[in-house]
Design a protein around this motif. Structure first.
Motif, mmCIF file in Angstrom:
data_model
loop_
_atom_site.group_PDB
_atom_site.id
_atom_site.type_symbol
_atom_site.label_atom_id
_atom_site.label_comp_id
_atom_site.label_asym_id
_atom_site.label_seq_id
_atom_site.Cartn_x
_atom_site.Cartn_y
_atom_site.Cartn_z
ATOM 1 N N SER A 120 -4.655 -9.084 15.538
ATOM 2 C CA SER A 120 -4.351 -8.519 14.226
ATOM 3 C C SER A 120 -3.456 -9.443 13.416
ATOM 4 C CB SER A 120 -3.681 -7.150 14.397
ATOM 5 O OG SER A 120 -3.530 -6.500 13.155
ATOM 6 N N SER A 149 -10.031 -2.583 20.417
ATOM 7 C CA SER A 149 -9.132 -3.346 19.563
ATOM 8 C C SER A 149 -9.887 -4.407 18.774
ATOM 9 C CB SER A 149 -8.048 -4.004 20.412
ATOM 10 O OG SER A 149 -7.231 -4.852 19.646
ATOM 11 N N ARG A 152 -11.024 -3.058 15.600
ATOM 12 C CA ARG A 152 -9.931 -2.745 14.668
ATOM 13 C C ARG A 152 -9.327 -3.989 14.025
ATOM 14 N NH1 ARG A 152 -7.148 1.919 16.040
ATOM 15 N NH2 ARG A 152 -6.014 1.598 14.078
ATOM 16 N N THR A 153 -9.511 -5.159 14.643
ATOM 17 C CA THR A 153 -8.748 -6.335 14.214
ATOM 18 C C THR A 153 -9.578 -7.444 13.575
ATOM 19 O OG1 THR A 153 -8.907 -7.235 16.481
ATOM 20 C CG2 THR A 153 -6.941 -5.937 15.950
ATOM 21 N N ARG A 167 -16.706 -1.808 9.403
ATOM 22 C CA ARG A 167 -16.117 -0.570 8.886
ATOM 23 C C ARG A 167 -14.939 -0.093 9.730
ATOM 24 N NH1 ARG A 167 -21.357 3.175 7.135
ATOM 25 N NH2 ARG A 167 -22.207 1.719 5.566
ATOM 26 N N GLY A 168 -14.842 -0.579 10.964
ATOM 27 C CA GLY A 168 -13.731 -0.156 11.817
ATOM 28 C C GLY A 168 -12.467 -0.968 11.642
ATOM 29 N N TYR A 169 -12.538 -1.993 10.804
ATOM 30 C CA TYR A 169 -11.370 -2.869 10.610
ATOM 31 C C TYR A 169 -10.206 -2.100 9.996
ATOM 32 C CZ TYR A 169 -8.532 -6.661 8.652
ATOM 33 O OH TYR A 169 -7.505 -7.502 8.308
ATOM 34 N N THR A 170 -9.005 -2.370 10.519
ATOM 35 C CA THR A 170 -7.784 -1.706 10.039
ATOM 36 C C THR A 170 -6.834 -2.754 9.478
ATOM 37 O OG1 THR A 170 -8.007 -0.009 11.756
ATOM 38 C CG2 THR A 170 -5.848 -0.227 10.711
ATOM 39 N N ASP A 171 -6.242 -2.464 8.338
ATOM 40 C CA ASP A 171 -5.258 -3.366 7.750
ATOM 41 C C ASP A 171 -4.246 -3.787 8.814
ATOM 42 O OD1 ASP A 171 -3.672 -4.423 5.290
ATOM 43 O OD2 ASP A 171 -2.242 -3.199 6.421
ATOM 44 N N GLU A 174 -0.849 -1.955 9.038
ATOM 45 C CA GLU A 174 -1.035 -0.574 9.496
ATOM 46 C C GLU A 174 -1.337 -0.534 10.990
ATOM 47 O OE1 GLU A 174 -4.337 2.990 8.883
ATOM 48 O OE2 GLU A 174 -4.092 1.462 7.308
ATOM 49 N N TYR A 175 -2.199 -1.434 11.423
ATOM 50 C CA TYR A 175 -2.574 -1.470 12.844
ATOM 51 C C TYR A 175 -1.372 -1.786 13.724
ATOM 52 C CZ TYR A 175 -4.850 -3.042 17.160
ATOM 53 O OH TYR A 175 -5.214 -3.206 18.461
#
Length: 321
Positions: A120, A149, A152-153, A167-171, A174-175
């Motif tokens: 991340s 993970s 998310r990353t 679409r599963g990516y998280t800022d 925030e992550y």
């Protein structure tokens, strides 16, 4: 995947279940880079690196790195290594560096977490460094938390069919703020040494050093840990609020030290993954960055994003290998 996206740090996930699938996705990516005059680098498992070299017909322009050399033992060192790689390759005339990387996440959930953080963090830490990273994950052997993970990353996912937004990516901020602070069982036991209100730095260092002298580890490992304790204690006194306290534990397999103060904590989830003031080290801001390089794990609890019983604590852990 032929033309590198403009701006930022393109950071893609490649999930594969066979070496053929890895090659079908990564080889065209590397070949397109070489055709465009870019540098192409592989830092993957031995099996994957061999297959990719063969798929590119042994092209001498392909740089194959030992992944231990590329990723280093600790995450800030890995970031520094990839920045240095970008500098070296672009100084030689390459407009961009394409990297196919494959981490060894280690054997324990604690080790996985460090590299999940790293995946991340590099979305910000490598931004603007003329690199395009494709991170490969072998779904046959990667632990499920690591695969979760990965989604998310990484802002994009790549397959033999192409590159698509994830679409599963998280800022990243925030992550990182949502990641757990792992429990340390030693913290539920009486410490080997404790100082309730730190005031005498020299005396404290001597006292901690005396306790660590009995630890069955090399002098370099102990000195690195002691330096990290010094840096974090100094940080707490300079930037936190009193009282500053220290607790030290040792076990056959690790050293653990927690430094706490009454301050509000860090609001920067990327703190310590590079010098606070960039390449100009004369401005200071190196304490947490050094600690992350000197210790296996640095955990921050308390403050706005990890509320507890008030104040902030930094826990340093070095595994005795």
């Amino acid at each position: 995947m032929g033309h590198p996206p403009a701006g930022g740090f393109p950071h893609d996930a490649l999930l594969y279940d066979s070496t053929d699938q890895l090659v079908a996705t990564a080889a065209p990516f590397l070949r397109a880079g070489l055709d465009a005059g870019e540098a192409a680098v592989v830092a993957a498992s031995p099996e994957g690196a061999t297959a990719l070299r063969e798929a590119l017909d042994g092209d001498p322009r392909l740089l194959v790195l030992d992944r231990g050399e590329a990723y280093q033992q600790r995450t800030p060192a890995a970031i520094t290594a990839f920045r240095r790689l970008a500098q070296q390759q672009t100084a030689g005339g390459a407009p961009r560096v394409r990297v196919v990387g494959e981490l060894d996440y280690g054997r324990t959930e604690r080790e996985w977490l460090e590299w999940e953080r790293y995946e991340s963090v590099i979305n910000e830490a490598l931004r603007g460094w003329d690199m395009w990273g494709v991170c490969a994950f072998d779904t046959r052997h990667s632990p499920e938390p690591v695969l979760a993970s990965a989604i998310r990353t990484h802002p994009h996912v790549v397959t033999p069919a192409g590159r698509t937004p994830n679409r599963g990516y998280t800022d990243p901020a925030e992550y990182l703020r949502a990641l757990p602070v792992p429990a340390e069982p030693l913290e539920r036991t009486p410490p080997r040494f404790a100082a309730a209100d730190v005031a005498d730095f020299i005396g404290l260092r001597h006292a901690v050093a005396a306790e660590l002298a009995a630890v069955p580890a090399s002098a370099d490992v102990v000195e690195d840990f002691l330096l990290a304790v010094d840096e974090m204690t100094s940080n707490a006194v300079r930037h936190g609020r009193p009282p500053v306290s220290l607790r030290l534990w040792t076990a056959p397999d690790r050293m653990v030290c927690t430094i706490s103060d009454g301050g509000p904590g860090w609001d920067d989830p990327f703190a310590g993954y590079g010098p606070a003031h960039g390449e100009d080290l004369s401005h200071g801001g190196m304490g947490l960055w050094l600690a992350r390089q000197l210790c296996d794990h640095v955990d921050i609890a308390g403050g706005e994003h990890h509320p507890g019983d008030g104040g902030v604590s930094v826990r340093l852990t070095t595994v005795l290998r």
